[in-house]
Design a protein around this motif. Structure first.
Motif, short mmCIF file in Angstrom:
data_model
loop_
_atom_site.label_atom_id
_atom_site.label_comp_id
_atom_site.label_asym_id
_atom_site.label_seq_id
_atom_site.Cartn_x
_atom_site.Cartn_y
_atom_site.Cartn_z
N PHE A 1 30.69 18.06 -1.91
CA PHE A 1 31.50 18.18 -3.12
C PHE A 1 32.05 16.81 -3.50
O PHE A 1 32.62 16.10 -2.67
CB PHE A 1 32.67 19.15 -2.90
N ASP B 1 32.88 14.16 -7.39
CA ASP B 1 32.92 14.02 -8.85
C ASP B 1 32.65 12.55 -9.14
O ASP B 1 32.54 11.74 -8.22
CB ASP B 1 34.28 14.46 -9.38
N VAL C 1 37.27 15.09 -6.16
CA VAL C 1 36.80 16.29 -6.84
C VAL C 1 37.79 16.68 -7.93
O VAL C 1 39.00 16.78 -7.69
CB VAL C 1 36.62 17.46 -5.84
N ALA D 1 32.10 21.81 -9.73
CA ALA D 1 32.45 22.06 -8.33
C ALA D 1 32.98 23.48 -8.15
O ALA D 1 32.64 24.18 -7.18
CB ALA D 1 33.48 21.04 -7.84
N SER E 1 41.18 16.26 -3.31
CA SER E 1 39.94 17.04 -3.20
C SER E 1 40.15 18.29 -2.36
O SER E 1 39.62 19.36 -2.69
CB SER E 1 38.83 16.18 -2.59
#
Length: 249
Positions: A172, A174, A197, A206, A240
């Motif tokens: 995961f 970004d 994230v 996500a 996150s």
């Protein structure tokens, strides 16, 4: 049960390497993580030592990487891990698939799966390449990086749903765009920077992938990965971790 770990490339970049597993595991435990994706060691003795240390701290590792492909396989098998990354050095797609299939055949003898890590700039980076790889390499799973796939124009939630049974772990992450004038094909590292994230341009991707995992009763590791930190990594990692908690993970 889903366990949440760190794919710690970004931590190594920030701190200048991995200097002390005990310090790192304690730091990650304090902010709500369950471990680190890859234990990296040069000997069986160190693999056992660090695995025991993690167990003592109530933390874990998803896989193990030695100094070569053979050690990666045998160390991971000896520690009872479920997967290793594909270690296929060829940059040619056809040869990459051939090498991955050979590794998967050998790993199966130890009861271990081999997973392709889709990554920009490598033979398997976009959605077409990933699906073709999975077709050609039916015994391989995915070390599934949603950030790299999205940046390459793919649909991570679609892939997670369609190939759910091939998922070995999920990365995961970004990203933010640094320079729109630079194309992914020309220089992806100059175009974008991976980040915490929920802090970039991926929107609800996500969250959508997390929904697929939860709907299908996924059990195993997922990983937060921040390739680059511009501040104390603990701040980014907390963000996150909180994002994933809000997604039900």
């Amino acid at each position: 049960m889903i366990k949440v770990g760190i794919a710690d490339y970004g931590l190594n970049q920030w701190y200048g390497g991995m200097h002390d597993y005990e310090w790192r595991l304690n730091m990650l435990k304090e902010i709500g993580f369950d471990g680190i994706e890859r234990l990296e060691v040069a000997s069986p003795a160190k693999a056992l030592e660090y695995n025991a240390l993690a167990a003592k701290l109530g933390m874990g590792f998803a896989t193990c990487r030695g100094t070569n492909a053979s050690d990666t396989l045998t160390f991971s098998a000896g520690l009872g891990k479920k997967y290793i990354w594909v270690q296929a050095p060829s940059k040619n797609f056809d040869e990459h698939c051939r090498q991955a299939n050979h590794q998967a055949e050998l790993a199966a003898q130890y009861g271990i799966k081999v997973g392709i890590h889709n990554h920009l700039g490598f033979p398997v980076e976009n959605q077409d390449q990933l699906e073709e790889f999975l077709k050609r390499c039916p015994d391989c799973g995915m070390v599934f990086d949603i950030g790299h796939l999205h940046a390459a124009g793919g649909d991570p939630a679609y892939i997670a749903e369609k190939y759910f049974d091939r998922i070995l772990t999920v990365h995961f992450k970004d990203y933010v765009i640094k320079d729109e004038s630079i194309s992914i094909a020309d220089n992806w590292q100059a175009r974008l920077r991976f980040c915490e994230v929920g802090g970039g341009v991926m929107g609800d991707v996500a969250r959508d992938v997390a929904k697929v995992l939860l709907k299908n009763n996924y059990e195993g590791w997922v990983m937060v990965e921040h390739d680059t930190h511009l501040q104390d990594p603990k701040i980014d990692l907390k963000i996150s971790r909180e994002y994933l908690k809000n997604c039900g993970i």
